[in-house]
Design a protein around this motif. Structure first.
Motif, PDB file in Angstrom:
ATOM      1  N   ALA A 104       0.818  -1.218   0.000  1.00 39.59           N
ATOM      2  CA  ALA A 104       0.000   0.000   0.000  1.00 39.59           C
ATOM      3  C   ALA A 104       0.845   1.258   0.000  1.00 39.59           C
ATOM      4  O   ALA A 104       0.306   2.361   0.081  1.00 39.59           O
ATOM      5  N   LYS A 105       2.175   1.116  -0.085  1.00 37.88           N
ATOM      6  CA  LYS A 105       3.092   2.266  -0.149  1.00 37.88           C
ATOM      7  C   LYS A 105       2.858   3.244   1.001  1.00 37.88           C
ATOM      8  O   LYS A 105       2.664   4.434   0.803  1.00 37.88           O
ATOM      9  N   VAL A 106       2.897   2.720   2.227  1.00 38.24           N
ATOM     10  CA  VAL A 106       2.660   3.580   3.381  1.00 38.24           C
ATOM     11  C   VAL A 106       3.940   3.867   4.147  1.00 38.24           C
ATOM     12  O   VAL A 106       3.910   4.488   5.207  1.00 38.24           O
ATOM     13  N   GLY A 107       5.094   3.420   3.633  1.00 38.97           N
ATOM     14  CA  GLY A 107       6.356   3.703   4.304  1.00 38.97           C
ATOM     15  C   GLY A 107       6.667   5.190   4.292  1.00 38.97           C
ATOM     16  O   GLY A 107       6.367   5.894   3.334  1.00 38.97           O
ATOM     17  N   LEU A 108       7.278   5.669   5.352  1.00 39.91           N
ATOM     18  CA  LEU A 108       7.533   7.102   5.500  1.00 39.91           C
ATOM     19  C   LEU A 108       8.948   7.501   5.147  1.00 39.91           C
ATOM     20  O   LEU A 108       9.237   8.689   5.043  1.00 39.91           O
ATOM     21  N   LEU A 109       9.868   6.557   4.996  1.00 46.14           N
ATOM     22  CA  LEU A 109      11.247   6.916   4.676  1.00 46.14           C
ATOM     23  C   LEU A 109      11.303   7.418   3.236  1.00 46.14           C
ATOM     24  O   LEU A 109      10.885   6.720   2.307  1.00 46.14           O
ATOM     25  N   PRO A 110      11.791   8.635   2.979  1.00 46.61           N
ATOM     26  CA  PRO A 110      11.754   9.202   1.630  1.00 46.61           C
ATOM     27  C   PRO A 110      12.727   8.493   0.698  1.00 46.61           C
ATOM     28  O   PRO A 110      13.811   8.088   1.092  1.00 46.61           O
ATOM     29  N   ASN A 111      12.349   8.340  -0.541  1.00 45.18           N
ATOM     30  CA  ASN A 111      13.208   7.745  -1.561  1.00 45.18           C
ATOM     31  C   ASN A 111      13.026   8.500  -2.860  1.00 45.18           C
ATOM     32  O   ASN A 111      11.932   8.957  -3.174  1.00 45.18           O
ATOM     33  N   ALA A 135      -9.404   2.076  -2.275  1.00 46.77           N
ATOM     34  CA  ALA A 135      -8.904   2.164  -0.899  1.00 46.77           C
ATOM     35  C   ALA A 135      -7.406   2.427  -0.884  1.00 46.77           C
ATOM     36  O   ALA A 135      -6.911   3.243  -0.097  1.00 46.77           O
ATOM     37  N   ARG A 136      -6.672   1.754  -1.789  1.00 46.03           N
ATOM     38  CA  ARG A 136      -5.217   1.932  -1.812  1.00 46.03           C
ATOM     39  C   ARG A 136      -4.851   3.345  -2.279  1.00 46.03           C
ATOM     40  O   ARG A 136      -3.903   3.947  -1.778  1.00 46.03           O
ATOM     41  N   ARG A 137      -5.596   3.867  -3.232  1.00 48.56           N
ATOM     42  CA  ARG A 137      -5.335   5.232  -3.691  1.00 48.56           C
ATOM     43  C   ARG A 137      -5.622   6.246  -2.591  1.00 48.56           C
ATOM     44  O   ARG A 137      -4.887   7.217  -2.422  1.00 48.56           O
ATOM     45  N   ALA A 138      -6.689   6.016  -1.832  1.00 53.60           N
ATOM     46  CA  ALA A 138      -7.047   6.944  -0.756  1.00 53.60           C
ATOM     47  C   ALA A 138      -5.983   6.952   0.338  1.00 53.60           C
ATOM     48  O   ALA A 138      -5.598   8.012   0.850  1.00 53.60           O
ATOM     49  N   ILE A 139      -5.473   5.773   0.683  1.00 50.50           N
ATOM     50  CA  ILE A 139      -4.451   5.683   1.725  1.00 50.50           C
ATOM     51  C   ILE A 139      -3.134   6.291   1.244  1.00 50.50           C
ATOM     52  O   ILE A 139      -2.445   6.989   1.986  1.00 50.50           O
ATOM     53  N   SER A 145      -2.690   9.012   7.006  1.00 55.43           N
ATOM     54  CA  SER A 145      -2.920   7.576   7.167  1.00 55.43           C
ATOM     55  C   SER A 145      -1.599   6.828   7.313  1.00 55.43           C
ATOM     56  O   SER A 145      -1.527   5.815   8.019  1.00 55.43           O
ATOM     57  N   HIS A 146      -0.534   7.328   6.675  1.00 59.21           N
ATOM     58  CA  HIS A 146       0.777   6.704   6.818  1.00 59.21           C
ATOM     59  C   HIS A 146       1.292   6.852   8.250  1.00 59.21           C
ATOM     60  O   HIS A 146       1.827   5.905   8.832  1.00 59.21           O
ATOM     61  N   TYR A 147       1.117   8.052   8.793  1.00 58.13           N
ATOM     62  CA  TYR A 147       1.545   8.282  10.172  1.00 58.13           C
ATOM     63  C   TYR A 147       0.709   7.443  11.145  1.00 58.13           C
ATOM     64  O   TYR A 147       1.221   6.961  12.161  1.00 58.13           O
ATOM     65  N   LEU A 148      -0.573   7.278  10.849  1.00 56.72           N
ATOM     66  CA  LEU A 148      -1.432   6.469  11.710  1.00 56.72           C
ATOM     67  C   LEU A 148      -0.975   5.021  11.735  1.00 56.72           C
ATOM     68  O   LEU A 148      -0.912   4.392  12.799  1.00 56.72           O
ATOM     69  N   MET A 149      -0.618   4.474  10.575  1.00 54.24           N
ATOM     70  CA  MET A 149      -0.161   3.082  10.526  1.00 54.24           C
ATOM     71  C   MET A 149       1.176   2.922  11.241  1.00 54.24           C
ATOM     72  O   MET A 149       1.404   1.914  11.923  1.00 54.24           O
ATOM     73  N   LEU A 150       2.068   3.902  11.072  1.00 51.89           N
ATOM     74  CA  LEU A 150       3.334   3.836  11.806  1.00 51.89           C
ATOM     75  C   LEU A 150       3.081   3.892  13.308  1.00 51.89           C
ATOM     76  O   LEU A 150       3.711   3.155  14.086  1.00 51.89           O
TER      77      LEU A 150
END
Length: 746
Positions: A104-111, A135-139, A145-150
């Motif tokens: 879902a590409k929710v990682g926060l480390l920049p690349n 759903a994946r596009r919205a996340i 949402s990325h910060y919430l999952m972390l």
């Protein structure tokens, strides 16, 4: 960069599991994972205050509550559903998070784009991101949402670590209190009043020192590893289960990496679940008929008198075994956090060469021991520790439910209704448990809050500092042309030897190295930029581990090596790591003659190179044993390394060390002249010596930054100065190390 990549194959040791292995893992899981479940009867009824048993119906009501909790949570949720969401054989909160990062590409480390190509998403990969759903596009669109999952992943990890502190204290203290009650039945004098005083003193003062002694012994056993501990503890659990014939936590899922899910499921459904139901039913029956007996709600009182001494001995052993599950789960969780840059650097020892994922972390082991002893001595009350443990367990369960509902929708691609139903059904039950535990915040649950704040702050600060450092490196890197085209004009000279430049970026020249060249205009005749890249997967097969490419034209002899690894791999601490990189460079040089596109690519076309074979196709290793006067720098046994930051205390006596030299293979005359000459230059440079250049970062907060940012950077800086040093982690001899300090203004 346009890497030449075929599909990565991520393998796991349990993929080809036979029934023989299943039975073996089932036996071992009894001694590691299910020890906690089997020891739970020691304290489950005991954590309920005697005054709450108003009638015999109370005992049956509690048994009903326990039965349905085991059935709904342990059996239905974990054994039948959550265990299916393994990350290629790995379990735990961060295993679910890594699945979401990958799909879902929710990682926060920049690349940057090139780093993404290198790290994860090659065409044809089994972990390629699937077709974008709504759903994946919205996340992916909403960063919150990325910060919430972390946050959920870190919160669940903190709860698992808290469970690793509290459960050993609870189970061992429960068994020790039974030992104290057993001693209190002994007659010490002929006077009844004196006997009562002695009995009361034994009940109050014996359990704590006995529990502390057992806990110290338990944590001292951890360095033997899961494999040996499983064989030692499994017979104890079997005897204990047969003896009691009679409630789960995250340990069953978090410990999945140590055993296969088939073995865990078989053991739980066929043995643990029915035996515990019988045990709790029998204990409830005894309580309902013996509420007039002192300490009627403790398991030991329901044991016949002639078997009580056997029960005491078995309960002490079972409590130690029960603690092993949460300790093992803590090691697993922290190892996953390390790979995903969410925990400060600590030493990780892989205790098995055959089975991946079985780890021991010395620093964490001793920290857990100190915290366990502080809980045991500070609270010395089963009911208070039980209320804290309950909050840790059910909070971790609720986090797993939240992440699992996202996995159902985004990874399994089930109907959104199924995901919502899973979240509402299990989340509602566990939310009720959490709210009930929060009512006991004043009775001891505050300790878990303090422990969570400390561990969460450390994890969050480390992740934040790592992320900001990487952003700074990306923004301040210089193009490769600066080194290849402009450095001759700056009067830069080449010196004999090989220079390893360790950097986090995979394109361009790191800012610290350009700073180094500007002040000291010289670098080695062979230069290798080395980058470690952690993938959100458990394992990377050795045949897909190294990506090798050139920086600049061929005559400059500048290479780039990207080392890819999963959160269960251990590649940084191997003693022959330098040898493997040099041999991989040799393989790249020999393969490159058939890849003409790589010779014309401006940034250098990268080629996948696996772990070289023993014989070697391009460079043949020759082992030489030499006498070295001084402390031994390269210990040969991977599982007997010196503690972080220490050098072996063997004085300056001559010791034998292994030095690997290289030669061209016998078929070298058949190689192209240019290939043979480049390989020979690589061998000559190796003979001239090796130097390692690392950037030493000093983070400074920009003026005007808010308090939270300053606090996180300050915490990161403190952890960075007091955790394991990178040179030790990379097995770099101090005499060959060059550190280049740079100020990072964040």
């Amino acid at each position: 960069m346009d890497p030449q990549l075929s599909p990565i194959v991520f393998t796991h040791p349990f993929k080809s599991e036979t029934w023989k292995h299943t039975l073996l893992f089932s036996f071992q899981s009894l001694g590691v994972l299910y020890g906690q479940l089997s020891a739970a009867p020691l304290y489950v009824f005991g954590t309920v205050p005697p005054k709450d048993f108003v009638s015999d119906e109370t005992a049956y009501g509690l048994f009903s509550f326990i039965f349905w909790t085991m059935t709904i949570i342990s059996l239905l949720k974990y054994a039948l559903i959550v265990l299916r969401a393994d990350d290629d054989g790995e379990g735990g909160t961060f295993a679910l998070y890594s699945i979401l990062c990958r799909h879902a590409k929710v990682g926060l480390l920049p690349n940057d784009r090139s780093a993404n190509e290198v790290m994860n998403y090659e065409a044809g990969s089994p972990f390629k991101v699937k077709v974008e759903s709504r759903a994946r596009r919205a996340i992916a669109k909403h960063k919150s949402s990325h910060y919430l999952m972390l946050f959920l992943a870190l919160f669940g990890s903190c709860m698992a670590i808290g469970d690793g502190v509290l459960t050993p204290a609870l189970s061992v203290l429960s068994a020790s209190s039974g030992f104290g009650r057993s001693l209190s039945h002994i007659k010490f004098s002929s006077r009844e009043s004196e006997d009562k005083k002695i009995s009361k003193a034994l009940k109050e003062y014996v359990p704590v020192p006995v529990a502390c002694a057992i806990l110290v012994c338990l944590f001292m056993l951890q360095h033997y590893g899961t494999h040996k501990i499983g064989f030692i503890f499994a017979p104890i659990v079997i005897i204990w289960l047969l003896f009691i014939s009679g409630v789960g936590s995250e340990a069953m899922f978090a410990g999945l990496g140590h055993f296969s899910k088939k073995s865990i499921k078989i053991t739980f459904i066929c043995l643990i679940y029915p035996v515990l139901v019988l045990c709790y039913a029998g204990q409830a029956s005894y309580i309902s008929k013996n509420m007039h007996v002192e300490d009627f709600n403790h398991l030991g009182e329901s044991v016949p008198g002639h078997l009580r001494h056997v029960f005491v001995a078995l309960s002490l052993l079972a409590s130690a075994v029960g603690s092993q599950a949460t300790i093992t789960a803590s090691f697993s969780i922290i190892n996953q956090c390390l790979a995903l840059d969410c925990f400060p650097r600590v030493k990780v020892i892989h205790t098995s060469d055959k089975i991946h994922g079985q780890v021991y972390i010395p620093d964490i082991n001793w920290l857990l021991m100190v915290l366990c002893l502080s809980v045991t001595i500070g609270f010395h009350d089963i009911m208070k520790i039980g209320s804290v443990t309950g909050l840790a367990v059910v909070s971790g369960m609720l986090v797993t439910t939240c992440l699992m509902s996202l996995v159902i929708a985004l990874y399994w691609e089930k109907n959104l209704l199924e995901s919502v139903c899973f979240l509402i059904f299990f989340g509602f039950v566990e939310a009720l448990y959490v709210s009930a535990c929060l009512l006991n915040i004043h009775k001891g649950a505050w300790y878990l809050v303090v422990l969570f704040v400390l561990s969460f702050t450390v994890m969050l600060a480390w992740h934040y500092g790592t992320m900001k450092k990487y952003e700074f490196d990306l923004q301040n890197k210089v193009p490769t042309e600066w080194l290849t085209d402009f450095s001759p004009g700056l009067g830069v000279s080449r010196v004999p030897g090989i220079g390893f430049i360790y950097t986090d970026i995979v394109t361009g020249i790191p800012a610290f190295f350009s700073h180094f060249i500007t002040n000291l205009p010289a670098f080695h005749q062979v230069l290798i930029f080395v980058s470690f890249k952690s993938l959100p997967v458990p394992y990377v097969h050795p045949s897909r581990r190294y990506l090798i490419g050139r920086v600049g034209p061929r005559e400059y002899k500048i290479y780039r090596c990207v080392v890819r690894y999963g959160y269960r791999d251990h590649i940084r601490d191997t003693d022959d790591f330098e040898e493997q990189i040099i041999r991989s460079i040799g393989e790249f040089i020999s393969l490159e003659e058939n890849d003409f596109e790589s010779l014309t690519s401006p940034e250098g076309r990268m080629i996948v190179v696996g772990k070289p074979s023993i014989e070697g196709n391009a460079l043949v290793p020759l082992d030489e044993t030499q006498l070295h006067h001084g402390p031994e720098i390269f210990p040969n046994d991977e599982n007997q390394r010196s503690p972080p930051g220490e050098i072996s205390e063997r004085g300056c006596h001559p010791v034998k060390i292994k030095k690997v030299r290289f030669m061209l293979p016998p078929e070298s005359p058949n190689m192209r002249v240019s290939v043979r000459e480049e390989l020979q230059e690589l061998i000559d440079a190796r003979e001239s010596g090796t130097a390692y250049v690392l950037g030493q970062s000093h983070l400074v907060v920009r003026d005007g930054s808010n308090f939270l940012k300053r606090f996180l950077i300050m915490t990161y800086t403190f952890c960075d100065k007091n955790c394991r040093e990178p040179p030790v982690a990379l097995k770099i001899p101090h005499a060959a190390l060059v550190e280049v300090g740079m100020v990072y203004t964040i």
